[in-house]
Design a protein around this motif. Structure first.
Motif, PDB file in Angstrom:
ATOM      1  N   ILE A   1       0.833  -1.200   0.000  1.00 54.50           N
ATOM      2  CA  ILE A   1       0.000   0.000   0.000  1.00 54.50           C
ATOM      3  C   ILE A   1       0.868   1.251   0.000  1.00 54.50           C
ATOM      4  N   VAL A   2       1.984   1.215   0.758  1.00 55.88           N
ATOM      5  CA  VAL A   2       2.924   2.344   0.767  1.00 55.88           C
ATOM      6  C   VAL A   2       3.477   2.569  -0.631  1.00 55.88           C
ATOM      7  N   HIS A   3       3.892   1.465  -1.292  1.00 55.84           N
ATOM      8  CA  HIS A   3       4.428   1.578  -2.651  1.00 55.84           C
ATOM      9  C   HIS A   3       3.369   2.103  -3.610  1.00 55.84           C
ATOM     10  N   ALA A   4       2.134   1.621  -3.466  1.00 58.18           N
ATOM     11  CA  ALA A   4       1.063   2.060  -4.358  1.00 58.18           C
ATOM     12  C   ALA A   4       0.840   3.553  -4.235  1.00 58.18           C
ATOM     13  N   ARG A   5       0.795   4.066  -3.007  1.00 57.89           N
ATOM     14  CA  ARG A   5       0.554   5.488  -2.804  1.00 57.89           C
ATOM     15  C   ARG A   5       1.720   6.337  -3.305  1.00 57.89           C
ATOM     16  N   SER A   6       2.940   5.825  -3.139  1.00 57.77           N
ATOM     17  CA  SER A   6       4.087   6.597  -3.611  1.00 57.77           C
ATOM     18  C   SER A   6       4.099   6.667  -5.134  1.00 57.77           C
ATOM     19  N   MET A   7       3.701   5.551  -5.781  1.00 58.30           N
ATOM     20  CA  MET A   7       3.684   5.549  -7.248  1.00 58.30           C
ATOM     21  C   MET A   7       2.520   6.351  -7.793  1.00 58.30           C
ATOM     22  N   LEU A   8       1.402   6.371  -7.066  1.00 53.88           N
ATOM     23  CA  LEU A   8       0.248   7.126  -7.528  1.00 53.88           C
ATOM     24  C   LEU A   8       0.474   8.629  -7.448  1.00 53.88           C
ATOM     25  N   ALA A   9       1.488   9.016  -6.702  1.00 55.42           N
ATOM     26  CA  ALA A   9       1.824  10.447  -6.644  1.00 55.42           C
ATOM     27  C   ALA A   9       2.374  10.928  -7.979  1.00 55.42           C
ATOM     28  N   ASN A  10       2.820   9.973  -8.803  1.00 62.37           N
ATOM     29  CA  ASN A  10       3.323  10.297 -10.142  1.00 62.37           C
ATOM     30  C   ASN A  10       2.143  10.348 -11.103  1.00 62.37           C
ATOM     31  N   PRO A  11       1.799  11.494 -11.654  1.00 63.83           N
ATOM     32  CA  PRO A  11       0.617  11.606 -12.531  1.00 63.83           C
ATOM     33  C   PRO A  11       0.740  10.770 -13.800  1.00 63.83           C
ATOM     34  N   GLU A  12       1.952  10.370 -14.173  1.00 62.61           N
ATOM     35  CA  GLU A  12       2.127   9.581 -15.392  1.00 62.61           C
ATOM     36  C   GLU A  12       1.866   8.093 -15.154  1.00 62.61           C
ATOM     37  N   ALA A  13       1.762   7.673 -13.911  1.00 64.79           N
ATOM     38  CA  ALA A  13       1.529   6.266 -13.599  1.00 64.79           C
ATOM     39  C   ALA A  13       0.027   5.995 -13.544  1.00 64.79           C
ATOM     40  N   SER A  14      -0.438   5.053 -14.340  1.00 66.92           N
ATOM     41  CA  SER A  14      -1.861   4.726 -14.356  1.00 66.92           C
ATOM     42  C   SER A  14      -2.184   3.708 -13.262  1.00 66.92           C
ATOM     43  N   VAL A  15      -3.439   3.679 -12.890  1.00 69.12           N
ATOM     44  CA  VAL A  15      -3.885   2.724 -11.875  1.00 69.12           C
ATOM     45  C   VAL A  15      -3.659   1.294 -12.354  1.00 69.12           C
ATOM     46  N   SER A  16      -3.951   1.038 -13.639  1.00 67.86           N
ATOM     47  CA  SER A  16      -3.790  -0.317 -14.191  1.00 67.86           C
ATOM     48  C   SER A  16      -2.343  -0.771 -14.140  1.00 67.86           C
ATOM     49  N   SER A  17      -1.401   0.120 -14.497  1.00 66.79           N
ATOM     50  CA  SER A  17       0.004  -0.268 -14.521  1.00 66.79           C
ATOM     51  C   SER A  17       0.532  -0.533 -13.108  1.00 66.79           C
ATOM     52  N   ILE A  18       0.096   0.250 -12.144  1.00 63.90           N
ATOM     53  CA  ILE A  18       0.536   0.049 -10.762  1.00 63.90           C
ATOM     54  C   ILE A  18      -0.041  -1.252 -10.209  1.00 63.90           C
TER      55      ILE A  18
END
Length: 217
Positions: free
Chosen positions: A164-181
């Motif tokens: 969950i920590v990794h997911a939130r950190s990656m979601l902070a990047n606007p170029e990262a899509s939900v599907s890719s994460i």
């Protein structure tokens, strides 16, 4: 004598036709020996399945049960040819008794058309119920002991606090899509939305959320 005791020893069936049932687990196995034993026992008609006892769809057994009439007797080479478990066996034999149909197992010399056979079968039924209660009691005691040790019970969470920590950190990047994460973490989009519910209100809200380990650990 107690009326229940009289019923316990009261034989059922035995005056009508003997109907045989045999079964082997695979198509490669032969039924010859079972059929010969059933014929020797005097069975007038024999039904046979070539399926595992765990298979609920035993067509020939269903046909045999439909064919039986009150006062008939179902004959099997051995108990394991009829039931998938002792509970299944007792259920079938109990249903036969309600229809006034007897039950015989050649190998075990069990015959519910006789008082002794009825008594033995009731002992089997009582033993099966006793074992079931022991299993249930042991399960409850094990769960209580686990709770006392502070262990988490049930299925493990689909996402760990670290994920969950990794997911939130990656979601902070606007170029990262939900599907890719979700794919990177090895979970579905549905799971990701479940464990990071702020996604439904937009990524901006993620910055306002505290430490996810405190929420999901």
């Amino acid at each position: 004598m107690d009326p229940d005791s009289l019923d316990l020893l009261d034989p059922v069936g035995g005056e009508g036709a003997l109907i045989g049932y045999g079964r082997v687990s695979t198509k490669g196995q032969l039924l010859d020996r079972q059929i010969a034993a059933l014929k020797t026992a005097g069975c007038q008609r024999i039904f046979c399945d070539k399926k595992s006892g765990k298979n609920a769809e035993r067509e020939q057994l269903k046909k045999a049960l439909d064919y039986l009439r009150p006062s008939d007797t179902l004959v099997v080479p051995s108990l394991d040819r009829l039931g998938r478990s002792i509970q299944d066996l007792i259920s079938i034999a109990g249903g036969l008794r309600q229809e006034g149909i007897g039950f015989r197992s050649l190998h075990e010399s069990l015959d519910t058309t006789t008082p002794g056979g009825r008594l033995v079968f009731h002992v089997f039924a009582a033993l099966a119920e006793f074992i079931r209660e022991l299993i249930v009691q042991g399960t409850h005691e094990g769960l209580a002991a686990a709770r006392a040790r502070g262990e988490r019970l049930g299925r493990p969470p689909a996402m760990t606090g670290e994920q969950i920590v990794h997911a939130r950190s990656m979601l902070a990047n606007p170029e990262a899509s939900v599907s890719s994460i979700a794919k990177l973490l090895g979970v579905s989009r549905t799971t990701l939305y479940k464990y990071v519910p702020e996604l439904r209100t937009g990524r901006a809200s993620l910055t306002a959320v505290g430490n996810p380990r405190e929420i999901y650990d």
